[in-house]
Design a protein around this motif. Structure first.
Motif, PDB file in Angstrom:
ATOM      1  N   MET A   1      57.502 -24.224  16.062  1.00  0.00           N
ATOM      2  CA  MET A   1      56.666 -24.539  14.899  1.00  0.00           C
ATOM      3  C   MET A   1      56.688 -26.042  14.641  1.00  0.00           C
ATOM      4  O   MET A   1      55.683 -26.648  14.333  1.00  0.00           O
ATOM      5  N   PHE A   2      57.852 -26.649  14.787  1.00  0.00           N
ATOM      6  CA  PHE A   2      57.915 -28.098  14.608  1.00  0.00           C
ATOM      7  C   PHE A   2      58.180 -28.762  15.927  1.00  0.00           C
ATOM      8  O   PHE A   2      59.000 -28.312  16.702  1.00  0.00           O
ATOM      9  N   ALA A   3      57.504 -29.807  16.159  1.00  0.00           N
ATOM     10  CA  ALA A   3      57.794 -30.550  17.364  1.00  0.00           C
ATOM     11  C   ALA A   3      57.527 -32.009  17.057  1.00  0.00           C
ATOM     12  O   ALA A   3      56.498 -32.345  16.489  1.00  0.00           O
ATOM     13  N   PHE A   4      58.438 -32.836  17.408  1.00  0.00           N
ATOM     14  CA  PHE A   4      58.258 -34.251  17.134  1.00  0.00           C
ATOM     15  C   PHE A   4      58.518 -35.041  18.395  1.00  0.00           C
ATOM     16  O   PHE A   4      59.387 -34.698  19.178  1.00  0.00           O
ATOM     17  N   LYS A   5      57.791 -36.057  18.545  1.00  0.00           N
ATOM     18  CA  LYS A   5      58.095 -36.976  19.626  1.00  0.00           C
ATOM     19  C   LYS A   5      59.358 -37.712  19.226  1.00  0.00           C
ATOM     20  O   LYS A   5      59.468 -38.225  18.122  1.00  0.00           O
ATOM     21  N   ILE A   6      60.301 -37.721  20.104  1.00  0.00           N
ATOM     22  CA  ILE A   6      61.556 -38.350  19.757  1.00  0.00           C
ATOM     23  C   ILE A   6      61.454 -39.828  20.062  1.00  0.00           C
ATOM     24  O   ILE A   6      61.247 -40.225  21.198  1.00  0.00           O
ATOM     25  N   VAL A   7      61.590 -40.626  19.099  1.00  0.00           N
ATOM     26  CA  VAL A   7      61.413 -42.046  19.299  1.00  0.00           C
ATOM     27  C   VAL A   7      62.757 -42.727  19.473  1.00  0.00           C
ATOM     28  O   VAL A   7      63.155 -43.071  20.570  1.00  0.00           O
ATOM     29  N   LEU A  41      59.091 -45.937  29.163  1.00  0.00           N
ATOM     30  CA  LEU A  41      57.960 -45.010  29.036  1.00  0.00           C
ATOM     31  C   LEU A  41      58.359 -43.549  28.926  1.00  0.00           C
ATOM     32  O   LEU A  41      57.550 -42.690  28.650  1.00  0.00           O
ATOM     33  N   ILE A  42      59.649 -43.300  29.195  1.00  0.00           N
ATOM     34  CA  ILE A  42      60.072 -41.908  29.180  1.00  0.00           C
ATOM     35  C   ILE A  42      60.252 -41.426  27.742  1.00  0.00           C
ATOM     36  O   ILE A  42      61.125 -41.883  27.027  1.00  0.00           O
ATOM     37  N   HIS A  43      59.376 -40.548  27.347  1.00  0.00           N
ATOM     38  CA  HIS A  43      59.498 -39.963  26.013  1.00  0.00           C
ATOM     39  C   HIS A  43      59.717 -38.475  26.153  1.00  0.00           C
ATOM     40  O   HIS A  43      59.216 -37.855  27.088  1.00  0.00           O
ATOM     41  N   LEU A  44      60.450 -37.956  25.220  1.00  0.00           N
ATOM     42  CA  LEU A  44      60.648 -36.513  25.226  1.00  0.00           C
ATOM     43  C   LEU A  44      59.890 -35.910  24.073  1.00  0.00           C
ATOM     44  O   LEU A  44      59.740 -36.516  23.023  1.00  0.00           O
ATOM     45  N   GLU A  45      59.460 -34.708  24.306  1.00  0.00           N
ATOM     46  CA  GLU A  45      58.733 -34.004  23.286  1.00  0.00           C
ATOM     47  C   GLU A  45      59.348 -32.637  23.112  1.00  0.00           C
ATOM     48  O   GLU A  45      59.894 -32.088  24.064  1.00  0.00           O
ATOM     49  N   ARG A  46      59.227 -32.093  21.912  1.00  0.00           N
ATOM     50  CA  ARG A  46      59.680 -30.732  21.705  1.00  0.00           C
ATOM     51  C   ARG A  46      58.451 -29.858  21.798  1.00  0.00           C
ATOM     52  O   ARG A  46      57.597 -29.910  20.924  1.00  0.00           O
ATOM     53  N   PRO A  47      58.329 -29.096  22.866  1.00  0.00           N
ATOM     54  CA  PRO A  47      57.120 -28.286  23.012  1.00  0.00           C
ATOM     55  C   PRO A  47      56.954 -27.324  21.835  1.00  0.00           C
ATOM     56  O   PRO A  47      57.939 -26.846  21.284  1.00  0.00           O
ATOM     57  N   ALA A  48      55.706 -27.078  21.499  1.00  0.00           N
ATOM     58  CA  ALA A  48      55.433 -26.187  20.378  1.00  0.00           C
ATOM     59  C   ALA A  48      55.768 -24.743  20.733  1.00  0.00           C
ATOM     60  O   ALA A  48      56.083 -23.947  19.864  1.00  0.00           O
ATOM     61  N   PRO A  50      58.048 -21.933  22.855  1.00  0.00           N
ATOM     62  CA  PRO A  50      59.339 -21.759  23.521  1.00  0.00           C
ATOM     63  C   PRO A  50      59.184 -21.580  25.026  1.00  0.00           C
ATOM     64  O   PRO A  50      60.064 -21.970  25.796  1.00  0.00           O
ATOM     65  N   GLU A  51      58.058 -21.008  25.476  1.00  0.00           N
ATOM     66  CA  GLU A  51      57.864 -20.810  26.920  1.00  0.00           C
ATOM     67  C   GLU A  51      57.866 -22.132  27.668  1.00  0.00           C
ATOM     68  O   GLU A  51      58.046 -22.183  28.878  1.00  0.00           O
ATOM     69  N   HIS A  52      57.604 -23.202  26.944  1.00  0.00           N
ATOM     70  CA  HIS A  52      57.542 -24.507  27.594  1.00  0.00           C
ATOM     71  C   HIS A  52      58.867 -25.244  27.577  1.00  0.00           C
ATOM     72  O   HIS A  52      58.927 -26.439  27.839  1.00  0.00           O
ATOM     73  N   GLY A  53      59.912 -24.518  27.255  1.00  0.00           N
ATOM     74  CA  GLY A  53      61.227 -25.115  27.336  1.00  0.00           C
ATOM     75  C   GLY A  53      61.682 -25.726  26.030  1.00  0.00           C
ATOM     76  O   GLY A  53      61.021 -25.637  25.009  1.00  0.00           O
ATOM     77  N   ASP A  54      62.887 -26.363  26.116  1.00  0.00           N
ATOM     78  CA  ASP A  54      63.450 -26.970  24.910  1.00  0.00           C
ATOM     79  C   ASP A  54      62.969 -28.403  24.737  1.00  0.00           C
ATOM     80  O   ASP A  54      62.781 -28.880  23.630  1.00  0.00           O
ATOM     81  N   PHE A  55      62.804 -29.066  25.867  1.00  0.00           N
ATOM     82  CA  PHE A  55      62.295 -30.437  25.852  1.00  0.00           C
ATOM     83  C   PHE A  55      61.270 -30.575  26.957  1.00  0.00           C
ATOM     84  O   PHE A  55      61.281 -29.821  27.924  1.00  0.00           O
ATOM     85  N   LEU A 101      56.998 -31.982  32.786  1.00  0.00           N
ATOM     86  CA  LEU A 101      58.333 -31.659  33.255  1.00  0.00           C
ATOM     87  C   LEU A 101      59.033 -30.967  32.084  1.00  0.00           C
ATOM     88  O   LEU A 101      59.303 -31.594  31.058  1.00  0.00           O
ATOM     89  N   ASN A 102      59.275 -29.675  32.249  1.00  0.00           N
ATOM     90  CA  ASN A 102      59.886 -28.934  31.147  1.00  0.00           C
ATOM     91  C   ASN A 102      61.354 -28.672  31.408  1.00  0.00           C
ATOM     92  O   ASN A 102      61.722 -28.257  32.507  1.00  0.00           O
ATOM     93  N   PHE A 103      62.159 -28.893  30.389  1.00  0.00           N
ATOM     94  CA  PHE A 103      63.599 -28.692  30.523  1.00  0.00           C
ATOM     95  C   PHE A 103      64.061 -27.528  29.672  1.00  0.00           C
ATOM     96  O   PHE A 103      63.769 -27.465  28.478  1.00  0.00           O
ATOM     97  N   TYR A 104      64.763 -26.626  30.363  1.00  0.00           N
ATOM     98  CA  TYR A 104      65.344 -25.491  29.654  1.00  0.00           C
ATOM     99  C   TYR A 104      66.832 -25.748  29.562  1.00  0.00           C
ATOM    100  O   TYR A 104      67.497 -25.916  30.590  1.00  0.00           O
ATOM    101  N   LEU A 105      67.342 -25.773  28.349  1.00  0.00           N
ATOM    102  CA  LEU A 105      68.759 -26.084  28.164  1.00  0.00           C
ATOM    103  C   LEU A 105      69.536 -24.847  27.748  1.00  0.00           C
ATOM    104  O   LEU A 105      68.990 -23.938  27.135  1.00  0.00           O
ATOM    105  N   ASP A 106      70.801 -24.899  28.085  1.00  0.00           N
ATOM    106  CA  ASP A 106      71.692 -23.884  27.570  1.00  0.00           C
ATOM    107  C   ASP A 106      71.728 -24.020  26.057  1.00  0.00           C
ATOM    108  O   ASP A 106      71.768 -25.122  25.522  1.00  0.00           O
ATOM    109  N   LYS A 107      71.693 -22.877  25.372  1.00  0.00           N
ATOM    110  CA  LYS A 107      71.581 -22.933  23.916  1.00  0.00           C
ATOM    111  C   LYS A 107      72.797 -23.571  23.245  1.00  0.00           C
ATOM    112  O   LYS A 107      72.792 -23.795  22.029  1.00  0.00           O
ATOM    113  N   SER A 108      73.801 -23.866  24.042  1.00  0.00           N
ATOM    114  CA  SER A 108      74.974 -24.486  23.430  1.00  0.00           C
ATOM    115  C   SER A 108      74.639 -25.859  22.834  1.00  0.00           C
ATOM    116  O   SER A 108      75.358 -26.346  21.974  1.00  0.00           O
ATOM    117  N   TYR A 109      73.529 -26.438  23.296  1.00  0.00           N
ATOM    118  CA  TYR A 109      73.175 -27.723  22.668  1.00  0.00           C
ATOM    119  C   TYR A 109      72.844 -27.518  21.197  1.00  0.00           C
ATOM    120  O   TYR A 109      73.115 -28.369  20.356  1.00  0.00           O
TER     121      TYR A 109
END
Length: 569
Positions: A1-7, A41-48, A50-55, A101-109
């Motif tokens: 629901m929330f996704a922000f570009k991490i600056v 130039l490398i920015h991370l985004e939080r996909p809107a 969940p299928e698109h990963g955590d970052f 490039l989608n990253f799936y992280l262990d939920k321990s983060y």
RNA sequence: GCCCCCGUAGCUCAGUUGGAUAGAGCGACUGCCUUCUAAGCAGCAGGUCGCAGGUUCGAGUCCUGCCGGGGGCGCCA
């Protein structure tokens, strides 16, 4: 629901997670001999979704062309390189769509973030230091003391105060100030209106006709001149304004009198300085500022032919005082859009006084209109802020004004707002808080949850070391339900929300976030039981901690908005 | 004439400084309370993102023009 570009900044845990991922990407780029100066130039985004990963990162889409590759090819090579040497918590890196490039992280983060919220608590989570050492003055409302505040004043009042709270949370030293226009022609008109009322005469054409003038007149026994009468009325009205603002939680550090500026000789000093700069000239008996030379679209009068100074002259002396005498690093003026016309002259004047114009920030709030009708103080066709607060209460009133951006003109439908007051979003949010509170009371009473020891009636009773040790006994990995994940993700965003809301001067982003957190909590509350008999004790324990973190987060959000957090509803 | 803001579901508004299938609330319809507060949860319906071009791998988001709404261009404050 929330996704922000991490600056840049976020919570410290989130920040290190982001750093880790970015490092991973940039290492992989190196192994491909494809560094391509991509670092910044490398920015991370939080996909809107969940299928698109955590970052997610769009870096391949940005630099592929430069490397003579298609985005997807580059992404596939990068993903392979990253998976060959995975960073902490990485489960998989995947290519999707045109080359994301989608990253799936262990939920321990997320569990780490949960711990952080619990350890940092209300005082420290989502607090930033980037404003440290900056003295900021925030001037807002500053409505003329010629009548009660209307809802439009309330809107910008809540806005200004919420912005002040954000600035404070990000380390700024903030002074809230109200500039009192207690002089000039309007005060004479007010005095005339008062005397007319007192003596039973007709109120002059351009006078103030509100009932309050009559009420004040009844208590006036001073001299029979318009200035004394006007000042008396203004001070009565001002104390009324103060108490209205107090009702919705707005407290000023300082009430600065325009009359005091004019009487202090500061205006003459200011004009003298401008003269020395060669930016002042006389024409047709008036003294002019050559504002055109400084970006304004016409020159402006400082001293009228009749010897009176203009509003601008007083305002410039006032701003000179803010910057040069009181040494604020930054001054933020919040005006209604109907004052747009004075911005260019004010900026021009400030520049002329040798102050870097960037230090003055003028924020314009679009106007609040009333279901079509215009609000006018003189005609008496406006809704008093006090009346709205009587109808809705302070919290609902504040939230209403903090729901949308100040760039958005509000059309207030009073009937709708009052008939739907039970539907006010504030109750949805507060209800989440009240549910948590009552659940915690029950948990403690029943002694059902071991973790309830961790958070006694008052968190401050538990020192950090003890708390930390107690948390080690809680198994956060049990928190894996989609509702739980969603809740933790929402909480993880608060530091970024606070940062963005502050730098963008957009407190409504806090409202949007806190509303979303409440929604996530209600969903969790519905699906995930804690005190039930068939809930595993360890799981209940972990959930109890999660709930405590939500409580903390809600308190932070609500306090930034200046809304109370009720234990019971 | 010039300047600022806005135009997203029937209504009120969000929309990550260009990202993947545009989201909430209210209103309409339908389910869910023997279990921690139903001021709640879930489902369904509702969209040419004002219009037309342009920029690009990609536009609700950026540029230009137009249309519509609000505000401003005082020797008022």
């Amino acid at each position: 629901m929330f996704a922000f570009k991490i600056v840049q900044s976020a919570g410290s845990v989130m920040l290190s997670i982001v750093d880790t991922i970015i490092d991973g990407i940039s290492k992989a780029l190196n192994t491909l001999d494809a560094d391509a100066d991509a670092d910044g130039l490398i920015h991370l985004e939080r996909p809107a979704r969940p299928e698109h990963g955590d970052f997610s990162s769009n870096i391949c889409l940005v630099i592929a062309k430069r490397l003579g590759m298609t985005p997807r090819l580059l992404a596939e090579r990068l993903a392979a390189a990253i998976q060959a040497d995975p960073f902490e918590d990485l489960v998989k890196a995947e290519v999707a769509g045109p080359g994301f490039l989608n990253f799936y992280l262990d939920k321990s983060y997320l569990h780490k973030i949960l711990r952080e919220v619990l350890l940092a608590g209300e005082d420290n989570y989502a607090r930033h230091t980037f404003g440290e050492g900056q003295k900021v003055q925030l001037e807002f409302v500053s409505a003329n003391p010629t009548g009660p505040l209307h809802v439009g004043n309330g809107w910008l009042g809540s806005y200004g105060d919420a912005l002040a709270r954000l600035l404070e949370r990000t380390g700024h030293s903030v002074t809230r100030e109200y500039y009192v226009n207690d002089t000039g022609n309007q005060i004479r008109v007010l005095g005339e209106s008062l005397l007319a009322r007192k003596e039973g005469r007709e109120v002059p054409e351009d006078g103030y006709r509100g009932e309050y003038v009559g009420e004040i007149a009844a208590g006036y026994d001073g001299p029979n001149d318009v200035v004394s009468a006007g000042r008396f009325a203004a001070s009565e009205i001002l104390s009324n304004i103060k108490s209205t603002l107090e009702r919705i939680g707005i407290h000023y550090d300082s009430w600065y009198s325009q009359a005091s500026i004019e009487e202090s000789g500061k205006v003459d000093g200011m004009i003298a300085q401008l003269k020395a700069e060669g930016l002042v000239y006389e024409q047709e008996g008036a003294t002019w500022l050559a504002a055109t030379k400084l970006g304004d679209n016409r020159d402006r009068v400082l001293v009228k032919a009749n010897g009176d100074i203009t509003y601008l002259a007083g305002d410039l002396a006032y701003h000179k005082n803010k910057f040069l005498e009181r040494q604020f690093d930054k001054v933020i003026d919040i005006f209604g859009a109907d004052h747009h016309g004075q911005v260019a002259s004010l900026k021009a004047g400030v520049k002329a006084l040798g102050i870097e114009p960037e230090r003055l920030e003028v924020l314009l709030g679009q106007l609040v209109s009333l279901a079509g009708k215009k609000m006018s103080k003189r005609a008496g066709t406006y809704v008093k802020l006090d009346d709205l607060v009587n109808e809705l209460g302070p919290d609902a009133t504040r939230i209403l004004s903090l729901l949308s951006s100040i760039d958005q003109a509000t059309t207030l439908d009073l009937d709708l707002v009052t008939s739907q007051s039970a539907e006010n979003p504030v109750f949805y949010i507060q209800y989440a808080y009240a549910r948590i509170s009552s659940m915690q009371v029950l948990a403690r009473e029943r002694g059902l949850v071991a973790a309830s020891e961790i958070f006694g009636a008052n968190r401050s009773l538990t020192d950090d070391e003890t708390l930390s040790a107690l948390l080690c006994g809680v198994d956060f990995t049990l928190l894996a339900h989609p509702r739980e994940i969603q809740l933790m993700k929402a909480m993880s965003l608060l530091p970024e929300v606070v940062e963005q809301a502050t730098t963008e001067r957009a407190p409504h982003k806090v409202t949007t976030w806190v509303r979303g957190l409440a929604a996530d909590f209600h969903g969790f509350y519905h699906d995930c039981r804690i005190l039930g008999e068939n809930v595993d004790a360890e799981l209940a324990n972990a959930r109890y901690c999660l709930v405590e973190a939500v409580r903390t987060s809600l308190r932070i959000g609500l306090s930034l908005l200046g809304v109370t957090a009720p234990e019971r509803m």
